[in-house]
Write a protein that holds these residues in place. Sequence first.
Motif, PDB file in Angstrom:
ATOM      1  N   LEU A   1      -2.515   8.033  -3.966  1.00  0.00           N
ATOM      2  CA  LEU A   1      -3.042   8.855  -5.049  1.00  0.00           C
ATOM      3  C   LEU A   1      -3.830  10.062  -4.571  1.00  0.00           C
ATOM      4  O   LEU A   1      -4.032  11.011  -5.320  1.00  0.00           O
ATOM      5  CB  LEU A   1      -3.910   7.989  -5.964  1.00  0.00           C
ATOM      6  CG  LEU A   1      -3.185   6.785  -6.572  1.00  0.00           C
ATOM      7  CD1 LEU A   1      -4.162   5.942  -7.382  1.00  0.00           C
ATOM      8  CD2 LEU A   1      -2.022   7.237  -7.434  1.00  0.00           C
ATOM      9  N   ALA A   2      -4.281  10.050  -3.329  1.00  0.00           N
ATOM     10  CA  ALA A   2      -5.105  11.149  -2.828  1.00  0.00           C
ATOM     11  C   ALA A   2      -4.305  12.112  -1.964  1.00  0.00           C
ATOM     12  O   ALA A   2      -4.858  13.053  -1.407  1.00  0.00           O
ATOM     13  CB  ALA A   2      -6.288  10.599  -2.024  1.00  0.00           C
TER      14      ALA A   2
ATOM     15  N   GLN B   1      -7.191   3.480   1.246  1.00  0.00           N
ATOM     16  CA  GLN B   1      -6.559   4.565   0.498  1.00  0.00           C
ATOM     17  C   GLN B   1      -6.392   4.189  -0.972  1.00  0.00           C
ATOM     18  O   GLN B   1      -5.945   3.078  -1.282  1.00  0.00           O
ATOM     19  CB  GLN B   1      -5.183   4.868   1.085  1.00  0.00           C
ATOM     20  CG  GLN B   1      -5.207   5.396   2.505  1.00  0.00           C
ATOM     21  CD  GLN B   1      -5.869   6.755   2.585  1.00  0.00           C
ATOM     22  OE1 GLN B   1      -5.473   7.690   1.900  1.00  0.00           O
ATOM     23  NE2 GLN B   1      -6.886   6.861   3.423  1.00  0.00           N
ATOM     24  N   PRO B   2      -6.715   5.098  -1.907  1.00  0.00           N
ATOM     25  CA  PRO B   2      -6.369   4.854  -3.315  1.00  0.00           C
ATOM     26  C   PRO B   2      -4.848   4.896  -3.462  1.00  0.00           C
ATOM     27  O   PRO B   2      -4.204   5.835  -2.976  1.00  0.00           O
ATOM     28  CB  PRO B   2      -7.051   6.005  -4.064  1.00  0.00           C
ATOM     29  CG  PRO B   2      -7.270   7.064  -3.035  1.00  0.00           C
ATOM     30  CD  PRO B   2      -7.418   6.386  -1.714  1.00  0.00           C
ATOM     31  N   ILE B   3      -4.292   3.904  -4.117  1.00  0.00           N
ATOM     32  CA  ILE B   3      -2.847   3.726  -4.132  1.00  0.00           C
ATOM     33  C   ILE B   3      -2.428   3.061  -5.437  1.00  0.00           C
ATOM     34  O   ILE B   3      -3.226   2.342  -6.055  1.00  0.00           O
ATOM     35  CB  ILE B   3      -2.418   2.867  -2.900  1.00  0.00           C
ATOM     36  CG1 ILE B   3      -0.902   2.864  -2.694  1.00  0.00           C
ATOM     37  CG2 ILE B   3      -2.972   1.450  -2.990  1.00  0.00           C
ATOM     38  CD1 ILE B   3      -0.492   2.258  -1.345  1.00  0.00           C
ATOM     39  N   SER B   4      -1.228   3.319  -5.870  1.00  0.00           N
ATOM     40  CA  SER B   4      -0.691   2.642  -7.053  1.00  0.00           C
ATOM     41  C   SER B   4       0.582   1.907  -6.662  1.00  0.00           C
ATOM     42  O   SER B   4       1.334   2.353  -5.787  1.00  0.00           O
ATOM     43  CB  SER B   4      -0.410   3.637  -8.178  1.00  0.00           C
ATOM     44  OG  SER B   4       0.628   4.518  -7.823  1.00  0.00           O
TER      45      SER B   4
ATOM     46  N   ALA C   1     -12.834  -3.523  -4.540  1.00  0.00           N
ATOM     47  CA  ALA C   1     -13.731  -2.370  -4.427  1.00  0.00           C
ATOM     48  C   ALA C   1     -14.795  -2.562  -3.352  1.00  0.00           C
ATOM     49  O   ALA C   1     -15.338  -1.581  -2.824  1.00  0.00           O
ATOM     50  CB  ALA C   1     -14.395  -2.097  -5.769  1.00  0.00           C
TER      51      ALA C   1
ATOM     52  N   ARG D   1      -4.198   1.146 -10.363  1.00  0.00           N
ATOM     53  CA  ARG D   1      -4.988   1.721  -9.284  1.00  0.00           C
ATOM     54  C   ARG D   1      -5.493   0.605  -8.389  1.00  0.00           C
ATOM     55  O   ARG D   1      -6.037  -0.397  -8.872  1.00  0.00           O
ATOM     56  CB  ARG D   1      -6.181   2.513  -9.836  1.00  0.00           C
ATOM     57  CG  ARG D   1      -5.785   3.709 -10.712  1.00  0.00           C
ATOM     58  CD  ARG D   1      -5.103   4.789  -9.889  1.00  0.00           C
ATOM     59  NE  ARG D   1      -4.762   5.959 -10.685  1.00  0.00           N
ATOM     60  CZ  ARG D   1      -3.595   6.139 -11.299  1.00  0.00           C
ATOM     61  NH1 ARG D   1      -2.659   5.201 -11.216  1.00  0.00           N
ATOM     62  NH2 ARG D   1      -3.369   7.248 -11.985  1.00  0.00           N
ATOM     63  N   ALA D   2      -5.310   0.792  -7.081  1.00  0.00           N
ATOM     64  CA  ALA D   2      -5.775  -0.192  -6.110  1.00  0.00           C
ATOM     65  C   ALA D   2      -6.247   0.554  -4.865  1.00  0.00           C
ATOM     66  O   ALA D   2      -6.187   1.791  -4.798  1.00  0.00           O
ATOM     67  CB  ALA D   2      -4.652  -1.175  -5.773  1.00  0.00           C
ATOM     68  N   PHE D   3      -6.729  -0.203  -3.878  1.00  0.00           N
ATOM     69  CA  PHE D   3      -7.117   0.358  -2.586  1.00  0.00           C
ATOM     70  C   PHE D   3      -6.457  -0.470  -1.492  1.00  0.00           C
ATOM     71  O   PHE D   3      -6.374  -1.694  -1.590  1.00  0.00           O
ATOM     72  CB  PHE D   3      -8.637   0.346  -2.397  1.00  0.00           C
ATOM     73  CG  PHE D   3      -9.366   1.279  -3.315  1.00  0.00           C
ATOM     74  CD1 PHE D   3      -9.562   2.612  -2.958  1.00  0.00           C
ATOM     75  CD2 PHE D   3      -9.849   0.843  -4.539  1.00  0.00           C
ATOM     76  CE1 PHE D   3     -10.231   3.485  -3.809  1.00  0.00           C
ATOM     77  CE2 PHE D   3     -10.516   1.705  -5.396  1.00  0.00           C
ATOM     78  CZ  PHE D   3     -10.712   3.030  -5.036  1.00  0.00           C
TER      79      PHE D   3
END
Length: 252
Positions: A230-231, A116-119, A89, A69-71
């Motif tokens: 992820l969103a 954005q939350p991203i993998s 974060a 999980r990253a942003f």
Amino acid sequence: MSTDLLSIGMNFERWQDAVEAAIATEQLQVKGEVRGGQLVQFTDASGAQINILAVEPFATFAGFSSVSRAFADVTMLNDVLALCEISDAAGNEIAAVTANLSQGPLLVDEGRLEFQPISFTALGMDIQLYSDAVSYENATGGVLGMAFSESAQLVDIGSGAKELNASLDFSAQVLEAEYRRNALTGCRFIHATVDGLFPFDVCIPDTISAELPAPGSVIVGRAVLAANLLAYSGGGGCGGSCACGSGGCGGH
């Protein structure tokens, strides 16, 4: 054969073979409508993905259902390739990379998407393993925890000297590794979570090592970087009747 496919256990001679095998499962999911066509995804139980853009410019590209999980601030560079400016974060930028984004064709006209939350998953192509950080540093003189995206650098300086792609040169220390088996082919591959410059998973063919990389060992090399927002959600199931067909989806 596409080496990024090999990293997730898809040992097909041609991309077309992989697409036809995915269609035959009748487990494709329509992720959304694109310019009168569809973006379709096959996700194997192992986490391996095939993304199919069934409209011009027609593209197929590999992905993976990552546990990382990253942003990132995300800007599409074309239908598939995204510039991802990764932050911690607190919003401080860690790295800028390019990645093949599974939802990319749906977002190409959206402009910059912030925080954005991203993998991410590095689909290993040219990989070496070292037993520990000291062995890696002694052998290469390299810095552990490196991640370099040449294409992101070219975007930053505004250079059109080379065609952009999703390649990533990296080094990272293994936290945990496991075997996974691609249900589409029956082939085994290695999935690892790692301590790198930013959060990402790594997938490599099991032919690279006779045994699982141990925690604390080092993975280094070049990969195709795949990403999932992820969103983001959209689309639904299409069984075996998606518009892709047998001749409409070329390799990207």
